[in-house]
Design a protein around this motif. Structure first.
Motif, PDB file in Angstrom:
ATOM      1  N   GLY A   5      32.106  38.343  36.376  1.00  4.22           N
ATOM      2  CA  GLY A   5      31.541  39.704  36.406  1.00  4.22           C
ATOM      3  C   GLY A   5      31.439  40.488  37.499  1.00  4.22           C
ATOM      4  O   GLY A   5      32.486  40.751  38.312  1.00  4.22           O
ATOM      5  N   GLU A   6      30.285  40.804  37.931  1.00 12.72           N
ATOM      6  CA  GLU A   6      29.995  41.872  38.948  1.00 12.72           C
ATOM      7  C   GLU A   6      30.350  41.336  40.285  1.00 12.72           C
ATOM      8  O   GLU A   6      30.966  41.826  41.128  1.00 12.72           O
ATOM      9  CB  GLU A   6      28.552  42.303  39.236  1.00 12.72           C
ATOM     10  N   ALA A   7      30.141  40.074  40.460  1.00 11.39           N
ATOM     11  CA  ALA A   7      30.466  39.157  41.676  1.00 11.39           C
ATOM     12  C   ALA A   7      32.117  39.175  41.808  1.00 11.39           C
ATOM     13  O   ALA A   7      32.484  39.484  42.959  1.00 11.39           O
ATOM     14  CB  ALA A   7      30.123  37.658  41.603  1.00 11.39           C
ATOM     15  N   LEU A   8      32.762  39.001  40.858  1.00  6.84           N
ATOM     16  CA  LEU A   8      34.142  39.250  41.058  1.00  6.84           C
ATOM     17  C   LEU A   8      34.598  40.624  41.318  1.00  6.84           C
ATOM     18  O   LEU A   8      35.513  40.559  41.990  1.00  6.84           O
ATOM     19  CB  LEU A   8      34.753  38.813  39.624  1.00  6.84           C
ATOM     20  N   HIS A  11      34.000  41.012  44.827  1.00 10.11           N
ATOM     21  CA  HIS A  11      35.224  40.241  45.751  1.00 10.11           C
ATOM     22  C   HIS A  11      36.523  41.054  45.514  1.00 10.11           C
ATOM     23  O   HIS A  11      37.220  41.077  46.843  1.00 10.11           O
ATOM     24  CB  HIS A  11      34.922  39.238  45.082  1.00 10.11           C
ATOM     25  N   ILE A  12      36.929  41.502  44.488  1.00  8.66           N
ATOM     26  CA  ILE A  12      38.185  42.089  44.319  1.00  8.66           C
ATOM     27  C   ILE A  12      38.156  43.554  45.100  1.00  8.66           C
ATOM     28  O   ILE A  12      39.074  43.730  45.938  1.00  8.66           O
ATOM     29  CB  ILE A  12      38.367  42.543  43.028  1.00  8.66           C
ATOM     30  N   LEU A  13      37.109  44.259  45.249  1.00  7.90           N
ATOM     31  CA  LEU A  13      37.062  45.420  46.030  1.00  7.90           C
ATOM     32  C   LEU A  13      37.152  45.108  47.455  1.00  7.90           C
ATOM     33  O   LEU A  13      37.748  45.737  48.360  1.00  7.90           O
ATOM     34  CB  LEU A  13      35.899  46.364  45.685  1.00  7.90           C
ATOM     35  N   ALA A  37      42.865  37.775  46.284  1.00 10.37           N
ATOM     36  CA  ALA A  37      41.465  37.619  45.591  1.00 10.37           C
ATOM     37  C   ALA A  37      41.234  36.345  44.912  1.00 10.37           C
ATOM     38  O   ALA A  37      40.164  36.147  44.446  1.00 10.37           O
ATOM     39  CB  ALA A  37      41.189  38.715  44.703  1.00 10.37           C
ATOM     40  N   ALA A  38      42.412  35.645  44.946  1.00 18.49           N
ATOM     41  CA  ALA A  38      42.295  34.283  44.053  1.00 18.49           C
ATOM     42  C   ALA A  38      41.964  34.697  42.488  1.00 18.49           C
ATOM     43  O   ALA A  38      40.946  33.629  42.104  1.00 18.49           O
ATOM     44  CB  ALA A  38      41.718  33.268  44.833  1.00 18.49           C
ATOM     45  N   ALA A  46      41.578  43.784  34.184  1.00 15.21           N
ATOM     46  CA  ALA A  46      40.331  44.126  33.381  1.00 15.21           C
ATOM     47  C   ALA A  46      39.232  44.804  33.906  1.00 15.21           C
ATOM     48  O   ALA A  46      38.558  45.588  33.324  1.00 15.21           O
ATOM     49  CB  ALA A  46      39.762  42.661  32.897  1.00 15.21           C
ATOM     50  N   HIS A  47      39.212  44.599  35.350  1.00 23.14           N
ATOM     51  CA  HIS A  47      38.031  45.453  35.886  1.00 23.14           C
ATOM     52  C   HIS A  47      38.949  46.824  36.365  1.00 23.14           C
ATOM     53  O   HIS A  47      38.041  47.864  36.594  1.00 23.14           O
ATOM     54  CB  HIS A  47      37.785  44.625  37.253  1.00 23.14           C
ATOM     55  N   PHE A  48      40.162  46.680  36.634  1.00 23.78           N
ATOM     56  CA  PHE A  48      40.855  48.241  37.382  1.00 23.78           C
ATOM     57  C   PHE A  48      42.020  48.221  36.746  1.00 23.78           C
ATOM     58  O   PHE A  48      43.114  47.476  37.030  1.00 23.78           O
ATOM     59  CB  PHE A  48      40.911  48.048  38.991  1.00 23.78           C
TER      60      PHE A  48
END
Length: 205
Positions: A5-8, A11-13, A37-38, A46-48
């Protein structure tokens, strides 16, 4: 424990920002970011959905973090003029941090091919700072809105010269240590900025 979710997303950002600063926008692939980002490419997309979308999100996150570290002039002193001095000094201090200085360099490097993204980086650094300073000058010194904006732009320009061009061209080194407000007086020539503020503000009133 795997991030979700938001934590991932955060982390990606954070990972993508480091990658972009190290290798530039064009040479940084989504594959490389997913690896660093592992996480899987599927989770990354999915996020970006695109690299442009990811970069815009990095810029937005950087803006929020930069604004938080800068605060507002009123956070620095009760007396309006001194608050302006220390706020400008804090900006100079922040520009010397590699995380900020490299972001400025990245914006310049990508300006021809990606003008909107470069403009976003400019706004992160100079838009936030100048707008906060202008609002402070208007409320704290009684300057009219247009005068406050003009003085804020002038002060920021004077305060960062010649520090900023020397950093951008690598004449002076950036620092990897996060800037500490407690060290502001030792890191920055506040007397110089104080003279600039006291010369500029009365001339506009």
């Amino acid at each position: 424990m795997a991030r979700r979710g938001e934590a991932l997303r955060e982390h990606i950002l954070d990972t993508a920002k480091v990658a972009f600063l190290e290798t530039g926008f064009e040479r940084t692939s989504m594959d490389a970011i997913a690896l660093r980002a592992a996480t899987s490419k599927r989770s990354l997309y999915a996020h970006f959905p695109t690299k442009d979308a990811l970069f815009l999100a990095v810029v937005a996150r950087t803006r929020a973090l930069f604004a938080e570290r800068m605060g507002t002039p009123a956070d620095y002193a009760d007396e309006p003029m001194e608050a302006a001095v220390r706020y400008c000094g804090r900006f100079v201090q922040m520009l010397r941090w590699s995380s900020v200085g490299k972001m400025a360099r990245l914006g310049i490097a990508e300006a021809d091919r990606l003008p909107d993204l470069a403009a976003g980086i400019f706004d992160v650094l100079f838009g936030v700072t100048t707008n906060n300073l202008a609002a402070h000058l208007e409320s704290g010194t009684g300057l009219a809105t247009d005068k406050a904006e003009a003085v804020a732009n002038q002060l920021i320009g004077l305060a960062v010269h010649p520090v900023l061009p020397r950093l951008l061209f690598g004449v002076d080194p950036l620092t990897d240590e996060a800037p500490d407000r407690a060290r502001l007086a030792s890191d920055v020539d506040l007397d110089r900025i104080r003279r600039l503020v006291h010369l500029s503000v009365p001339a506009a009133t």
